[in-house]
Design an enzyme around this catalytic site. Structure first.
Site, short mmCIF file in Angstrom:
data_model
loop_
_atom_site.label_atom_id
_atom_site.label_comp_id
_atom_site.label_asym_id
_atom_site.label_seq_id
_atom_site.Cartn_x
_atom_site.Cartn_y
_atom_site.Cartn_z
N GLY A 47 -9.22 -33.71 63.65
CA GLY A 47 -8.62 -33.03 64.20
C GLY A 47 -8.73 -31.48 65.30
O GLY A 47 -7.37 -31.24 65.77
N ARG A 332 -27.46 -50.41 54.88
CA ARG A 332 -26.91 -49.12 54.65
C ARG A 332 -27.19 -49.71 52.74
O ARG A 332 -27.48 -49.23 52.00
CB ARG A 332 -26.22 -47.60 55.01
CG ARG A 332 -26.68 -47.29 56.07
CD ARG A 332 -25.68 -46.75 56.59
NE ARG A 332 -26.17 -45.85 57.64
CZ ARG A 332 -25.59 -45.41 58.03
NH1 ARG A 332 -24.29 -44.30 57.46
NH2 ARG A 332 -25.91 -44.10 59.72
#
Lengths: 640, 223, 248
Positions: A47, A332
């Site tokens: 953003g 992961r």
């Protein structure tokens, strides 16, 4: 009414697509840019970098965040680093290799052209960040330093100690405030977006609540960009910040933007376990610990001895046993799943039997305590701060925790959602990581989307908007959205039930973690859907929110977020249930190989599932975007 | 205008005037150490020294700078304490912030007030008296400031007042000297360490030096 | 364990605030301080009272949004620890804990323990950046920065902007916050070019926001969760004086 979606991918060979796009994209002349307004919701890496870059080009930007300052956005918490195909190490890295690693890491469930573009733009990001004053790690001679990260065979990760996210975010935050200084950016901190306003089929503004006064505000613009991050907080216990939420993207979804692959959530293997019912979040311990720590559980599930007293023969180093070549450094998703498997067998350790040991005793014997302290000293200190345990003497206890949302709003090649004029960037969209994200790629994606992609694609969209006058906020669409938002808040306040939003959230999170977390089954998901529906019904009648809507009221903020989670949770289960294969983070127990690995089904599920809102949370429509691999051929992802 | 009101500028003024005053303390102490000589010798030498100071044009100019420094240092302190009060707003109801800093660094204003009050008495008793009062002369024909000083320090309360004030000055210097260098922008760690040591030693030496004189005079006369 | 809390309650910046007393019986040592407040809030809500408003977000000590005075000390008794990382094992059974918001006139109280720290953002807005547009950057390795330079810059850049320095300062000075940014950028060749204009605008902005002056008590460094050095303040003064003296 299921549709087949196509994201218009530019012509040409993979390596030329983005250049071809840029060459042909439409432009807005500098004079016209100042007539146009852009709303950017969220001030994280995506953003802030988008808002700053657009303001530098001359657009008028309104930037919103719910935190008290743009610098608090959760990008700040990323520890490890950011990948870039600079090949400074001369170890064979290239844009193509990085693209391939990312695609393979994502289990071949991402869009080829997007992933390639991510790798292609990565080098410029490092240049940009360094120019902004980001203090990346350096060699003594002054050149940038790299390290390696899980799932790849080259060193392409740039880092700033264990605070890379913080430093990158400060870079883009400062760029954003620099534009505030010039007047091109108007900042709205402590403002939460509650709805997207759509006029004649295009996103033309938002409804936001000023969290300090409770006032509902209307903001119009020619286009709206959502950079509101991921929704891992839906599991309640996660590595995310307390305020992270799905509300912005979920409300956009209810206004017509499709949600893609919502069930793909990365569960991070090395987080601190839950210690009690009171717990509000799980703290991440850097993955780098797995370089020297060995993971094990006792062989006997009734083990009562202290870890130091359990002899080697009674320990099960299950990662080393199952994945001899990668061992404790398995990716992961695989290590998280393996940990869950042990915990489910009753072999978990700790008072709640919900963790596994991460043991440094061998490394300490081998290299000495000083070397280990030098490598991980800050992590050991943090561990002690939180648990009160000295990890030099006793193994750490770790457990998996919800971390990153690979899913999100469906976007095309231009990062535009299915609502014209509504863009989604960063973790809020679904685009680049497929079914599993590689370490140090999330910072990269957020930055690349904001700095280098959106400025081109947004301009391409705005090129035919220059004749549209300033958006007036007295349009009936604004009125309608505002009423919707106000009515919803009133319904929360007038419910006067017995349970707080937080209590509902905990229940929902637990349900989701158990049945739509690391391991999913048909039965479990069906049961979860039923339970979530019941919980959602209860939420309507038994919610307790104190205070009023016209003041500071953090409980009211939570109530809105949890209401959205209640609907999104069902969609996640529906998504997980429909995908009858295992890929990346999505592991369906029914679809595994003989030795317990994920079994992908490229014939039937080589697509992104983009779900459409129908007005009823239980009846979403499935649209498919087929994934076409022109350049690479999907293979079996093995880390044995 | 904001440049003048700006706290960094004001602190610089504080630092410069403070350092000048500290420098003066050395000169003043060296002069006063003559009081420690044997009584007869001390009287003549001290009085002629005082006479010399009073007559020299350069010393006169320097003394005007000195008065100006005292004035600016004090006015600035008052200005900054108003500013501080404005910046603080409502105070804490339960406050233990003191654990993180030394008491004297937090109470420079109070120490300064003690020093200022002392200065007023000091000026009145010695400086004003010497300049404008009727004084007997010694054998050399110089005004006999020595006797005035010696008589003053015969009184226990005066010695106590003097010592209290000098201790206040000592603590003021203990923080002030190093703080002034920081304010003026010495940021290098090594030089900061040196200044810290030099500044603290300076404060200790000045304090001991100034306290020895009244004690010496008081006890010498008693016996 | 049992805990007595005296928490500052204040409706908004115009109202008068006061300590209110609360009792919690089942506090676990493993709870974080904020989780203890969560527990209190659930209790208050169920009693029909308004919960205590406090700021927090990441709860792992990096976002800088949390921060209250705990027993009269910013972020509580532990050194180099934010409020969210403080755990109840730092307290004893039967303790009374005073909780107050950060107070300074530049930090108006929003409610209870929530304060508005946008003054800190305004200081950055006035010049705490490198003026480089997206796309202008040269190749990253074209300007070497030595290991020592980068580490020193990082030490200053680690500031999380929580405002504990202001809260701990007897003069409510933001010198540590402001100087950390000036010093971070001044130590890198990319940022140093603008140092002399940057330092003047940031120092002036700090004044305009109503922060007090620095008297080098060094309390800020002691209470800073990131341990930012006070020498940064000296550097800010140096750069400011240099800029003023060299002004054309």
């Amino acid at each position: 009414m299921s549709k087949t979606l196509k994201a218009p991918i530019p012509e040409g060979p993979l390596a030329e697509k983005w250049n071809n796009y840029k060459a042909k994209a439409r432009l807005v002349s500098p004079n016209n840019r100042k007539q146009l307004e852009v709303i950017v919701v969220g001030t994280g890496l995506a953003g802030a970098s988008a808002a700053a870059s657009l303001a530098e080009m001359g657009y008028n930007v309104k930037s919103f965040c719910f935190q008290d300052s743009p610098r608090r956005a959760h990008s700040v918490a990323a520890q490890g680093g950011v990948n870039a195909a600079k090949n400074y190490k001369n170890d064979g890295d290239s844009v193509y290799r990085m693209f391939y690693d990312t695609l393979k890491g994502g289990d071949f469930r991402s869009r080829e052209a997007n992933t390639y573009r991510l790798a292609e733009c990565s080098a410029s990001l490092i240049d940009q960040a360094v120019a902004q004053g980001v203090p990346f790690g350096r060699e003594y001679g002054g050149y940038l330093r790299n390290r390696s990260f899980g799932g790849v065979q080259v060193s392409r990760t740039f880092y700033a100690r264990g605070q890379t996210g913080q430093q990158l975010l400060l870079g883009s935050y400062q760029a954003l405030l620099r534009q505030q200084h010039t007047g091109k950016v108007k900042l709205y901190a402590r403002h939460e977006m509650l709805d997207v306003v759509i006029i004649d089929g295009r996103a033309r503004g938002i409804i936001a609540r000023n969290l300090d006064t409770g006032e509902i505000e209307r903001h119009g613009a020619h286009t709206v960009v959502l950079a509101t991050g991921g929704f891992g907080k839906i599991y309640y216990l996660s590595t995310l910040a307390m305020g992270c939420n799905a509300s912005a993207i979920w409300r956009a979804h209810k206004k017509g933007a499709y949600m893609a692959n919502p069930s793909w959530t990365q569960i991070h293997p090395t987080s601190l376990p839950q210690s009690g019912e009171h717990q509000s979040k799980l703290t991440l311990m850097s993955e780098s610990l797995r370089n020297d720590g060995r993971i094990w559980v006792p062989k006997d599930k009734n083990e009562t001895r202290a870890p130091g007293e359990i002899p080697e023969d009674d320990r099960d180093y299950y990662l080393e046993r199952k994945y001899p070549s990668f061992g404790n450094l398995a990716p992961r998703d695989i290590s998280s799943r393996a940990a869950k498997e042990q915990i489910d067998l009753g072999k978990g350790v700790g008072p709640l039997k919900n963790a596994v040991y991460l043991d440094f005793s061998r490394a300490i014997n081998e290299y000495g305590k000083d070397v280990i302290a030098e490598r991980y000293g800050n992590l050991f200190t943090m561990y002690k701060k939180i648990t009160g345990i000295d990890a030099y003497k006793e193994p750490m206890k770790i457990s998996p925790a919800a971390h990153f949302s690979m899913g999100g709003l469906w976007v095309d090649y231009e990062l535009m959602t299915t609502v014209p004029g509504l863009f989604a960037i960063g973790e809020a969209n679904f685009s680049d990581h497929g079914a599993n994200r590689l370490g140090a790629n999330s910072l990269l994606q957020a930055c690349v989307d904001g700095y280098f992609i959106l400025p081109y694609t947004l301009q391409n969209y705005l090129a035919d908007q220059i004749k549209i006058p300033k958006i007036e906020v007295d349009h009936p669409a604004f009125e309608e959205s505002e009423k919707l938002v106000k009515d919803q808040m009133q319904s929360f306040l007038s419910c006067k039930g017995k349970k707080t939003a937080e209590e509902f959230h905990k229940e929902l999170g637990k349900e989701l973690y158990d049945k739509c977390g690391l391991l999913r089954t048909k039965n479990g998901l069906e049961k979860a859907i039923e339970n979530i529906r019941n919980l959602r019904e209860e939420y309507k009648t038994n919610l307790l929110v104190p205070g009023s809507a016209e003041e500071v009221n953090s409980e009211l903020e939570k109530a809105g977020r949890v209401a959205d989670y209640m609907e999104l949770a069902e969609l996640m289960c529906v998504d997980a249930l429909h995908r009858e294969e295992s890929c990346g983070a999505h592991f369906r127990a029914e679809f595994q190989t003989e030795d317990g690995e994920a079994r992908r089904d490229d014939e039937n599920f080589c697509y992104s599932a983009a779900w459409e809102w129908t007005g009823n949370a239980s009846q979403p429509i499935l649209n498919r975007e087929p994934l076409v691999f022109d350049t690479v051929k999907p293979t079996v992802r093995s880390y044995k | 205008m904001i440049f003048i009101k700006n706290s960094v500028t004001r602190k610089n003024l504080m630092a410069i005037t403070g350092l000048f005053l500290s420098f003066f303390l050395i000169i003043h102490l060296l002069g006063n150490l003559q009081l420690l000589l044997p009584a007869a010798e001390a009287q003549l030498q001290y009085n002629s020294y005082s006479h010399l100071l009073g007559g020299n044009i350069v010393i006169k100019l320097v003394s005007y700078v000195l008065y100006l420094c005292i004035l600016l240092h004090s006015i600035d302190a008052i200005y900054l304490s108003f500013k501080k009060r404005r910046a603080n707003g409502t105070s804490y109801s339960y406050d233990r912030r003191g654990r993180a800093s030394s008491w004297y660094s937090r109470n420079m204003m109070a120490l300064g007030i003690i020093i200022f009050v002392f200065l007023v008495i000091h000026f009145k008793d010695f400086w004003y008296h010497y300049k404008f009062g009727e004084l007997p002369v010694d054998t050399n024909g110089n005004k006999d400031l020595y006797t005035i000083v010696v008589v003053a320090f015969e009184q226990l309360w005066y010695v106590v007042l003097y010592i209290v004030a000098i201790l206040a000055l000592g603590y003021h210097l203990l923080h002030g000297v190093f703080s002034a260098h920081r304010t003026m922008g010495i940021y290098h760690p090594m030089y900061n360490r040196i200044i810290n040591i030099v500044g603290k030693s300076f404060a200790v030496i000045i304090t001991i030096g100034y306290i020895i004189i009244p004690l010496f005079l008081y006890f010498n006369l008693q016996s | 364990m049992k805990i007595t809390l005296k928490i500052w309650r204040q409706r908004d910046c115009q109202s008068k605030g006061e300590f209110k007393e609360y009792h919690l019986d089942k506090v676990s040592k493993d709870m974080s301080f904020l989780e203890m407040l969560d527990t209190l809030n659930i209790k208050l809500i169920k009693q029909g009272d308004l919960p205590v408003e406090f700021d927090h977000d990441c709860r792992e000590g990096i976002c800088g949004q949390c921060g209250v005075m705990i027993n009269g000390i910013a972020h509580g008794p532990l050194k180099n620890t934010t409020t969210c990382q403080l755990h109840m094992r730092s307290f004893n059974d039967g303790d009374t804990i005073y909780v107050e918001p950060f107070k300074a006139s530049a930090f108006p109280i929003v409610r209870d323990l929530k304060v508005n720290r946008s003054a800190l953002d305004h200081i950055i807005t006035s010049g705490g950046y490198v003026s480089v547009d997206t796309g202008q950057a040269p190749e990253a390795n074209s300007i070497p920065v030595t290991f020592e330079q980068a580490e020193a810059a990082f030490d200053a850049a680690a500031c999380i902007g929580c405002g504990a320095c202001v809260a701990s300062c007897k003069n409510s000075s933001a010198a540590l916050f402001t100087s950390a940014k000036i010093s971070h950028l001044a130590q890198l060749p990319q940022g140093d070019k603008e140092t002399s204009t940057r330092v003047v605008s940031m120092v002036n902005q700090m004044e305009e926001e109503g922060f007090g002056h620095c008297t080098n008590t060094e309390a800020c460094e002691v209470e800073c969760p990131e341990g930012i050095s006070v020498l940064n303040i000296a550097r800010m003064n140096y750069e400011y004086n240099r800029s003023r003296l060299m002004k054309k």
